[in-house]
Enzyme design. Structure first.
Site, PDB file in Angstrom:
ATOM      1  N   GLU A   1      10.411   1.004  10.268  1.00 58.54           N
ATOM      2  CA  GLU A   1      11.450   2.003   9.958  1.00 58.54           C
ATOM      3  C   GLU A   1      10.811   3.360  10.171  1.00 58.54           C
ATOM      4  O   GLU A   1      10.024   3.809   9.338  1.00 58.54           O
ATOM      5  CB  GLU A   1      11.900   1.874   8.501  1.00 58.54           C
ATOM      6  CG  GLU A   1      12.404   0.504   8.101  1.00 58.54           C
ATOM      7  CD  GLU A   1      13.733   0.183   8.710  1.00 58.54           C
ATOM      8  OE1 GLU A   1      14.544   1.094   8.923  1.00 58.54           O
ATOM      9  OE2 GLU A   1      13.958  -0.995   9.018  1.00 58.54           O
TER      10      GLU A   1
ATOM     11  N   LYS B   1       0.862  -1.183   0.000  1.00 59.62           N
ATOM     12  CA  LYS B   1       0.000   0.000   0.000  1.00 59.62           C
ATOM     13  C   LYS B   1       0.896   1.230   0.000  1.00 59.62           C
ATOM     14  O   LYS B   1       1.603   1.504   0.972  1.00 59.62           O
ATOM     15  CB  LYS B   1      -0.921   0.055   1.225  1.00 59.62           C
ATOM     16  CG  LYS B   1      -1.980   1.151   1.033  1.00 59.62           C
ATOM     17  CD  LYS B   1      -2.531   1.731   2.318  1.00 59.62           C
ATOM     18  CE  LYS B   1      -1.766   2.882   2.895  1.00 59.62           C
ATOM     19  NZ  LYS B   1      -1.736   4.129   2.114  1.00 59.62           N
TER      20      LYS B   1
ATOM     21  N   CYS C   1      14.551  10.660   6.415  1.00 58.26           N
ATOM     22  CA  CYS C   1      14.566  10.190   7.809  1.00 58.26           C
ATOM     23  C   CYS C   1      15.945  10.315   8.438  1.00 58.26           C
ATOM     24  O   CYS C   1      16.062  10.472   9.641  1.00 58.26           O
ATOM     25  CB  CYS C   1      14.088   8.756   7.880  1.00 58.26           C
ATOM     26  SG  CYS C   1      15.109   7.613   6.932  1.00 58.26           S
TER      27      CYS C   1
ATOM     28  N   GLU D   1      11.038  15.922  15.098  1.00 59.98           N
ATOM     29  CA  GLU D   1      11.447  15.789  13.697  1.00 59.98           C
ATOM     30  C   GLU D   1      10.853  16.965  12.903  1.00 59.98           C
ATOM     31  O   GLU D   1       9.642  17.185  12.921  1.00 59.98           O
ATOM     32  CB  GLU D   1      10.928  14.449  13.140  1.00 59.98           C
ATOM     33  CG  GLU D   1      11.522  14.097  11.791  1.00 59.98           C
ATOM     34  CD  GLU D   1      11.025  12.746  11.267  1.00 59.98           C
ATOM     35  OE1 GLU D   1       9.814  12.467  11.375  1.00 59.98           O
ATOM     36  OE2 GLU D   1      11.850  11.985  10.727  1.00 59.98           O
TER      37      GLU D   1
HETATM   38  P1  NAP Z   1       2.979   8.215   7.838  1.00 54.60           P
HETATM   39  O1  NAP Z   1       2.051   9.357   7.891  1.00 54.60           O
HETATM   40  O2  NAP Z   1       3.221   7.439   9.075  1.00 54.60           O
HETATM   41  O3  NAP Z   1       2.439   7.268   6.658  1.00 54.60           O
HETATM   42  C1  NAP Z   1       3.152   6.151   6.202  1.00 54.60           C
HETATM   43  C2  NAP Z   1       2.185   5.156   5.590  1.00 54.60           C
HETATM   44  O4  NAP Z   1       1.347   4.614   6.601  1.00 54.60           O
HETATM   45  C3  NAP Z   1       1.254   5.762   4.552  1.00 54.60           C
HETATM   46  O5  NAP Z   1       1.080   4.849   3.503  1.00 54.60           O
HETATM   47  C4  NAP Z   1      -0.017   5.940   5.351  1.00 54.60           C
HETATM   48  O6  NAP Z   1      -1.176   5.985   4.572  1.00 54.60           O
HETATM   49  C5  NAP Z   1       0.003   4.682   6.186  1.00 54.60           C
HETATM   50  N1  NAP Z   1      -0.874   4.694   7.347  1.00 54.60           N
HETATM   51  C6  NAP Z   1      -1.359   5.753   8.046  1.00 54.60           C
HETATM   52  N2  NAP Z   1      -2.149   5.323   9.062  1.00 54.60           N
HETATM   53  C7  NAP Z   1      -2.149   3.970   9.002  1.00 54.60           C
HETATM   54  C8  NAP Z   1      -2.782   2.952   9.784  1.00 54.60           C
HETATM   55  N3  NAP Z   1      -3.561   3.244  10.835  1.00 54.60           N
HETATM   56  N4  NAP Z   1      -2.569   1.667   9.445  1.00 54.60           N
HETATM   57  C9  NAP Z   1      -1.791   1.338   8.403  1.00 54.60           C
HETATM   58  N5  NAP Z   1      -1.181   2.268   7.619  1.00 54.60           N
HETATM   59  C10 NAP Z   1      -1.350   3.563   7.922  1.00 54.60           C
HETATM   60  O7  NAP Z   1       4.422   8.651   7.335  1.00 54.60           O
HETATM   61  P2  NAP Z   1       4.798   9.627   6.115  1.00 54.60           P
HETATM   62  O8  NAP Z   1       4.399  11.012   6.484  1.00 54.60           O
HETATM   63  O9  NAP Z   1       4.298   9.033   4.849  1.00 54.60           O
HETATM   64  O10 NAP Z   1       6.389   9.509   6.073  1.00 54.60           O
HETATM   65  C11 NAP Z   1       7.251  10.361   6.770  1.00 54.60           C
HETATM   66  C12 NAP Z   1       7.833   9.660   7.971  1.00 54.60           C
HETATM   67  O11 NAP Z   1       8.489   8.473   7.541  1.00 54.60           O
HETATM   68  C13 NAP Z   1       8.880  10.489   8.684  1.00 54.60           C
HETATM   69  O12 NAP Z   1       8.692  10.397  10.071  1.00 54.60           O
HETATM   70  C14 NAP Z   1      10.196   9.806   8.292  1.00 54.60           C
HETATM   71  O13 NAP Z   1      11.238   9.988   9.212  1.00 54.60           O
HETATM   72  C15 NAP Z   1       9.762   8.390   8.169  1.00 54.60           C
HETATM   73  N6  NAP Z   1      10.685   7.627   7.323  1.00 54.60           N
HETATM   74  C16 NAP Z   1      11.516   6.722   7.916  1.00 54.60           C
HETATM   75  C17 NAP Z   1      12.439   6.012   7.154  1.00 54.60           C
HETATM   76  C18 NAP Z   1      13.350   5.003   7.786  1.00 54.60           C
HETATM   77  O14 NAP Z   1      13.981   4.255   7.046  1.00 54.60           O
HETATM   78  N7  NAP Z   1      13.463   4.938   9.101  1.00 54.60           N
HETATM   79  C19 NAP Z   1      12.510   6.233   5.781  1.00 54.60           C
HETATM   80  C20 NAP Z   1      11.638   7.154   5.198  1.00 54.60           C
HETATM   81  C21 NAP Z   1      10.726   7.849   5.997  1.00 54.60           C
HETATM   82  P3  NAP Z   1      -1.656   7.335   3.791  1.00 54.60           P
HETATM   83  O15 NAP Z   1      -0.632   8.363   3.962  1.00 54.60           O
HETATM   84  O16 NAP Z   1      -1.763   6.859   2.416  1.00 54.60           O
HETATM   85  O17 NAP Z   1      -2.967   7.676   4.405  1.00 54.60           O
END
Ligand code: NAP
Length: 478
Positions: free
Chosen positions: A248, A173, A282, A381
């Site tokens: 992650e 997804k 990240c 962050e």
């Molecule tokens: P996010 O808001 O947590 O969303 C990530 C994914 O999770 C999206 O596909 C989102 O869906 C989905 N999601 C949201 N609620 C969910 C639920 N209740 N159940 C299952 N899936 C759900 O993160 P983001 O804003 O996309 O990404 C930014 C974050 O990712 C930052 O904090 C960054 O540091 C972190 N990141 C970490 C790494 C690493 O390797 N550690 C790498 C890249 C990014 P929708 O958005 O489609 O609604």
């Protein structure tokens, strides 16, 4: 005409979904495409297809599974320019970086394919006569991959390639912000002979499609990249079925700059890290601790770099350092943190406000001095082109401040003294440390966060084996 994508399930694109979500360009607000706003029934169909396909996929020799990965990699290379263009338009990445992302994704598929002949178990001696103990590595079964928007294309490969080469099938997804590249990935996969059901793609919201996927009883491993808040929610949901998780999550990477560092190198590396992908990485430097004696000289170098930043709409200008933030929420979050830092008494050296380009979610590249450990700007962050700096009196103080964080993904140190570097390596409580450079990580390494930055990791041998489970066999041959 706006493209309307449909899910890819069991080797075919499905009928149109009644409910759809709009995908827009963050640099202009222009509508780019519609994707399915998938419900639990769509997720169920995808998981069922993955479950049906898995036993036969596992039985294929690993070298044949790897051959499928290589075919997909070749397709990605054939379409590298158009794929990069899509990432630029839907995510706001600059053209050069989007191209690097596509090329790295293809390389990553090939790299994971190389493991086909290196998947190893163990043979152990037994305490009993006439017995041999085998420790086999087997696939977990059906993997759910939930992706963020910041490196949307690469993250498909980071989940899919190790899952498939080890004999799992997968349902992905993508983020609702950046799903187009994933649907184009599916279109290219469909042109290969990958068996039906091995890879499935379901678009939609996290709260609905994402939740249905992570709470599905037939999912055996959830590999998630995203925020701490969502990761924590997913772990709670996974707990109901005791589904394994690989998380992650976010970071707040400290960069330590010592008085003996090459200041030009440190300033350039930290600056690049802070504006690449508009600070939405990240493991980019999110806070700097610089020794007081070189603080002013270091800030002078950084100020010049920040002021020379070219930003705008990356679809129309190929020569930019950065594009927009991904959405309004991201822009407001960055703005709120900078405003709070000003109220807390930090100094904005350059930037410090939204960039007025008439459209899009642009924020000025921003350098902040006089930051202190207790400020939100040093603890939360930022995920935007904002760099806060704090002066310190010693390496010990810098390490203590760096470790005083909820996060533990990435850290860095700039010094010419190997003893200082090694002290930092011993004492920093992070999953990765870069000495005299900033990210990115290598595909043969192991990208893993401590504390709230995650559970488990990705890449290399250790990341690969997260997609397997062990099976111990006691063989008596009397
Ligand atoms: P996010 O808001 O947590 O969303 C990530 C994914 O999770 C999206 O596909 C989102 O869906 C989905 N999601 C949201 N609620 C969910 C639920 N209740 N159940 C299952 N899936 C759900 O993160 P983001 O804003 O996309 O990404 C930014 C974050 O990712 C930052 O904090 C960054 O540091 C972190 N990141 C970490 C790494 C690493 O390797 N550690 C790498 C890249 C990014 P929708 O958005 O489609 O609604």
């Amino acid at each position: 005409m706006t493209t309307e994508y449909t899910n890819y399930i069991d080797g075919a694109f499905t009928a149109r979904s009644a409910a759809t979500l709009e995908v827009t360009n963050p640099a202009t607000g222009a509508l780019l495409a519609r994707i399915p706003d998938s419900d639990a029934a769509a997720v169920d169909a995808a998981v069922a297809a993955a479950k049906r396909a898995q036993p036969a996929w596992e039985k294929l020799p690993a070298i044949q599974r790897a051959g499928h990965l290589r075919k997909i990699a070749a397709k990605l290379r054939e379409h590298r320019t158009e794929l990069a263009r899509i990432i630029v338009r839907e995510q706001g990445k600059v053209q050069g970086l989007a191209q690097v992302e596509v090329d790295f994704t293809a390389d990553y598929m090939d790299y994971m394919a190389e493991w086909a002949r290196r998947l190893e178990g163990e043979v152990l001696t037994s305490d009993r006569p006439n017995e041999t103990i085998f420790l086999l590595r087997k696939p977990v079964g059906v993997v759910a991959g939930i992706l963020p928007w910041n490196f949307p294309f690469f993250l498909i490969a980071r989940k899919l390639a190790p899952a498939l080469v080890t004999g799992n099938t997968i349902v992905i997804k993508p983020s609702e912000e950046t799903p187009i590249n994933a649907y184009e990935f599916a279109r290219l996969v469909a042109e290969t002979d990958l068996p039906a059901g091995v890879f499935n793609l379901v678009g939609g919201r996290g709260a609905t499609a994402g939740d249905a996927l992570v709470s599905h009883p037939d999912v055996n491993l959830i590999t998630f990249t995203g925020s701490v808040a969502t990761g924590s929610r997913i772990m709670q949901t996974a707990g109901k079925n005791l589904t394994r998780v690989n998380l992650e999550l976010g970071g707040k990477a400290p960069a330590i700059v010592l008085a003996d560092a090459d200041l030009d190198l440190a300033a350039k590396a930290i600056y690049d890290s802070r504006v690449i992908n508009t600070g939405q990485v990240c493991n980019c430097a999110e806070r700097v601790y610089v020794e007081r004696s070189v603080h002013d000289a270091f800030v002078e170098r950084l100020t010049a770099l920040f002021k020379a930043t070219r930003y705008g709409d990356p679809s129309v200008d190929a020569d930019l350092h950065m594009g927009p933030l991904v959405n309004q929420i991201g822009l407001e979050k960055v703005e709120a943190l900078v405003e709070q830092a000003k109220r807390d008494g930090a100094n904005v050296v350059t930037g410090g406000k939204r960039a007025d380009l008439g459209q899009g979610f642009h924020y000025e590249p921003t350098l902040i001095t006089g930051a202190r450990a207790e400020m939100d700007i040093m603890r939360k962050e930022i995920f935007g082109p904002v760099l806060p700096i704090q002066a310190v009196d010693s390496l010990d103080e810098a390490i203590a401040l760096a470790n005083d964080s909820d996060f533990g993904l990435t850290s860095s140190i700039f010094t010419r003294n190997i003893n200082s570097a090694m002290q930092a390596v011993r004492e920093l409580r992070f999953g990765e440390t870069y000495v005299n450079r900033e990210h990115f990580e290598a595909m043969q390494g192991f990208h893993a966060g401590r504390k709230k930055s995650g559970i488990g990791g990705a890449d290399g041998k250790h990341g690969l084996y997260e997609f397997t489970e062990t099976h111990v066999v006691y063989l008596q041959t009397p």
